[in-house]
Design an enzyme around this catalytic site. Sequence first.
Site, PDB file in Angstrom:
ATOM      1  N   SER A 122     -18.742  -8.893 -28.673  1.00 54.58           N
ATOM      2  CA  SER A 122     -17.295  -8.823 -28.833  1.00 54.58           C
ATOM      3  C   SER A 122     -16.888  -7.423 -29.298  1.00 54.58           C
ATOM      4  CB  SER A 122     -16.844  -9.916 -29.805  1.00 54.58           C
ATOM      5  OG  SER A 122     -15.434 -10.049 -29.797  1.00 54.58           O
ATOM      6  N   ASP A 275     -13.981 -17.143 -21.033  1.00 55.66           N
ATOM      7  CA  ASP A 275     -13.743 -16.085 -22.015  1.00 55.66           C
ATOM      8  C   ASP A 275     -12.626 -15.185 -21.511  1.00 55.66           C
ATOM      9  OD1 ASP A 275     -13.864 -14.058 -23.894  1.00 55.66           O
ATOM     10  OD2 ASP A 275     -15.836 -13.324 -23.321  1.00 55.66           O
ATOM     11  N   HIS A 305     -16.411 -17.359 -25.436  1.00 52.46           N
ATOM     12  CA  HIS A 305     -16.442 -16.231 -26.359  1.00 52.46           C
ATOM     13  C   HIS A 305     -16.908 -16.678 -27.744  1.00 52.46           C
ATOM     14  CE1 HIS A 305     -15.361 -12.058 -27.203  1.00 52.46           C
ATOM     15  NE2 HIS A 305     -15.127 -12.479 -28.439  1.00 52.46           N
TER      16      HIS A 305
END
Length: 335
Positions: A122, A275, A305
């Site tokens: 991320s 995601d 995610h």
Amino acid sequence: MRMISNGLRARRASELLVKDLHFGEVPVRIYLPRSPSASKRRGVILFHGGCGMYGSIKSHERICQHIAKKSDSVVVSVGYRLSPEHRYPTQSLDCVTATTHFLRTAESYGVDPDRIIVCGDSAGGTFATSTCQELVNRTDIPKIRAQLLIYPFLQSLNFNLPSHQKNASIGLMSLERMVCFILMYLRKDCSLMEAILAGSHIPESMNLKYRKWIHPDLIPEKFKQDYKPPLPASYIPQVHEETKEMFDTRFSPLLAEDAVVGHLPDTCIITCEHDVLRDDGLLYKKRLEDNNVKVTWCHIEEGFHGVLCFLGYGIFSFPSASKIMDHIVNFIKGC
């Protein structure tokens, strides 16, 4: 949120020697395999995710231990300072400081300085590739061997890509939550969210400049089912002025020029179908390949995610987390 993101305390693996140190002023935790090695090991520098505001060395302890054990590598987990207490770009600068220190001192930890991989999930993926970009032309330190980006955030120009539409309300990070986190990270007012989602923060000249790198037409057709092009948005100069940091390459590495991108190391990009950031990874993959950078791409059809952070939680773990870890370990072993 920070307490929750830290998770439950991980049991220390007996196969590893764990040390808490500082690289300069940046706290790090190093995981060193205890077994003897006939040669110097690979090194992995890991930047945790969490939008630059959450996550920590503790939150990624299971992940780091797993990487160190399964790939027989020395892993350095970086505890960069968090926003909003520490303004952007403190987080990126801390990551560069820690990486530079490790590249210079790798041999003292039994690591081959020519086999160091930067890794992040991320926002950690953002820091990983922005660190590679910043160091790519340095001649006073060893070159980074590879970068490993796990569902990375890479651009803030267009929030109307196919994955933004498809996954706007799916999983742990909705589209609105992501943009709100971006604004909080930059210490901006979340009232700007609607204008940014509409694209009103981007002048037409900037859209034209970057459409060769960021545009739905660059996404493979199989990922564009049911995609509907958004209506043109009216440009609001005040919003653009208020959010100029979003266009720094430290914040949006996908905006880096070809002269930088073309010199990046071998790359592994891991994307998840469910995601909002899926298409950031797809666009970066194309940019790297267009610049003749070797790319290994792993797409997790059932992934979402943040799923990797569930690794090692027994019945609360997900098969896709194990799949991602397998890809991570295999890529590292090949470096």
